[in-house]
Design a protein around this motif. Sequence first.
Motif, PDB file in Angstrom:
ATOM      1  N   ALA A  50      29.796  22.632  30.646  1.00  0.00           N
ATOM      2  CA  ALA A  50      29.606  20.636  29.195  1.00  0.00           C
ATOM      3  C   ALA A  50      29.742  19.045  30.628  1.00  0.00           C
ATOM      4  O   ALA A  50      29.923  18.538  29.972  1.00  0.00           O
ATOM      5  CB  ALA A  50      29.536  21.061  28.424  1.00  0.00           C
ATOM      6  N   ARG A  51      31.215  19.057  31.111  1.00  0.00           N
ATOM      7  CA  ARG A  51      32.136  17.986  31.463  1.00  0.00           C
ATOM      8  C   ARG A  51      31.253  17.336  31.622  1.00  0.00           C
ATOM      9  O   ARG A  51      31.671  15.737  31.644  1.00  0.00           O
ATOM     10  CB  ARG A  51      33.300  18.925  32.193  1.00  0.00           C
ATOM     11  CG  ARG A  51      33.556  17.621  32.239  1.00  0.00           C
ATOM     12  CD  ARG A  51      35.722  17.790  33.738  1.00  0.00           C
ATOM     13  NE  ARG A  51      36.035  18.905  32.465  1.00  0.00           N
ATOM     14  CZ  ARG A  51      37.310  18.611  31.682  1.00  0.00           C
ATOM     15  NH1 ARG A  51      37.393  16.824  30.863  1.00  0.00           N
ATOM     16  NH2 ARG A  51      37.578  19.625  30.520  1.00  0.00           N
ATOM     17  N   ALA A  52      30.485  17.119  32.693  1.00  0.00           N
ATOM     18  CA  ALA A  52      29.839  16.091  33.423  1.00  0.00           C
ATOM     19  C   ALA A  52      28.735  15.947  32.663  1.00  0.00           C
ATOM     20  O   ALA A  52      28.642  14.454  33.046  1.00  0.00           O
ATOM     21  CB  ALA A  52      29.296  16.938  35.123  1.00  0.00           C
ATOM     22  N   THR A  53      28.143  16.339  32.012  1.00  0.00           N
ATOM     23  CA  THR A  53      26.957  15.617  31.446  1.00  0.00           C
ATOM     24  C   THR A  53      26.932  15.347  30.191  1.00  0.00           C
ATOM     25  O   THR A  53      27.442  14.155  29.314  1.00  0.00           O
ATOM     26  CB  THR A  53      25.747  17.413  30.487  1.00  0.00           C
ATOM     27  OG1 THR A  53      25.109  17.740  32.035  1.00  0.00           O
ATOM     28  CG2 THR A  53      25.331  16.837  29.714  1.00  0.00           C
ATOM     29  N   LEU A  54      28.601  15.196  29.569  1.00  0.00           N
ATOM     30  CA  LEU A  54      29.354  14.977  28.242  1.00  0.00           C
ATOM     31  C   LEU A  54      29.802  13.186  29.273  1.00  0.00           C
ATOM     32  O   LEU A  54      29.295  12.620  28.576  1.00  0.00           O
ATOM     33  CB  LEU A  54      30.061  15.265  27.675  1.00  0.00           C
ATOM     34  CG  LEU A  54      30.717  16.893  27.014  1.00  0.00           C
ATOM     35  CD1 LEU A  54      31.972  17.503  26.105  1.00  0.00           C
ATOM     36  CD2 LEU A  54      29.718  16.295  25.516  1.00  0.00           C
ATOM     37  N   ARG A  55      30.264  14.059  30.190  1.00  0.00           N
ATOM     38  CA  ARG A  55      31.138  12.365  30.745  1.00  0.00           C
ATOM     39  C   ARG A  55      30.145  11.855  31.163  1.00  0.00           C
ATOM     40  O   ARG A  55      29.402  10.032  30.344  1.00  0.00           O
ATOM     41  CB  ARG A  55      31.450  13.055  31.919  1.00  0.00           C
ATOM     42  CG  ARG A  55      32.344  11.071  32.676  1.00  0.00           C
ATOM     43  CD  ARG A  55      33.387  12.384  33.746  1.00  0.00           C
ATOM     44  NE  ARG A  55      34.756  12.556  33.486  1.00  0.00           N
ATOM     45  CZ  ARG A  55      34.746  14.065  33.485  1.00  0.00           C
ATOM     46  NH1 ARG A  55      33.786  14.287  34.490  1.00  0.00           N
ATOM     47  NH2 ARG A  55      35.707  14.768  33.787  1.00  0.00           N
ATOM     48  N   SER A  56      28.329  11.637  31.617  1.00  0.00           N
ATOM     49  CA  SER A  56      27.564  10.867  31.601  1.00  0.00           C
ATOM     50  C   SER A  56      26.734  10.118  30.634  1.00  0.00           C
ATOM     51  O   SER A  56      26.451   8.821  30.409  1.00  0.00           O
ATOM     52  CB  SER A  56      26.292  11.727  32.768  1.00  0.00           C
ATOM     53  OG  SER A  56      25.775  12.837  32.410  1.00  0.00           O
TER      54      SER A  56
END
Length: 161
Positions: A50-56
């Motif tokens: 989930a990291r990239a989606t959470l960040r964006s």
Amino acid sequence: MRGGQDLSTFALEVLRAEGQEEVEVLLPETAVVAGAPRRVLLLSAHVEIARATLRSLRSAVRDALDIHERHQLSSAEEADFAVLVDSLRRILEGLFKQPLALLGEEREEATTLTVKQTVNHVRGTLTGIRAPWARGLAGGVEQKIKVIEHGGSVVGIDLTP
């Protein structure tokens, strides 16, 4: 702009979390999210998915909050912001395995999808869950595969649109 600040803070705490297999995340008290957890245990693998989606999404919510401080948002901008906040909330609900309702909000309970697959042979591609990023992390996938033949592949959660 309700909920955006608190959910953004929750996302930041998840992004900061690091650990071996399990990660403990301590969340601040919130004035807007009803029944928010104070401490959650997450699998590091789920955080990485989930990291990239959470960040964006967190970045988009923060940008909208900054714009709102400078001027009144139009109805269309408010609607776009609501979609961003809801997308961020759904990812966090998937990670936390519990609903995050805003105070005074009438909303159906969030559901998390769990997929269990037991397969003898994979010849092509086997995917547990396929969901576009806006739907967030849908839940969990448990896969038991005996043989993956040459050219075959197994995907737990596919977040591509």
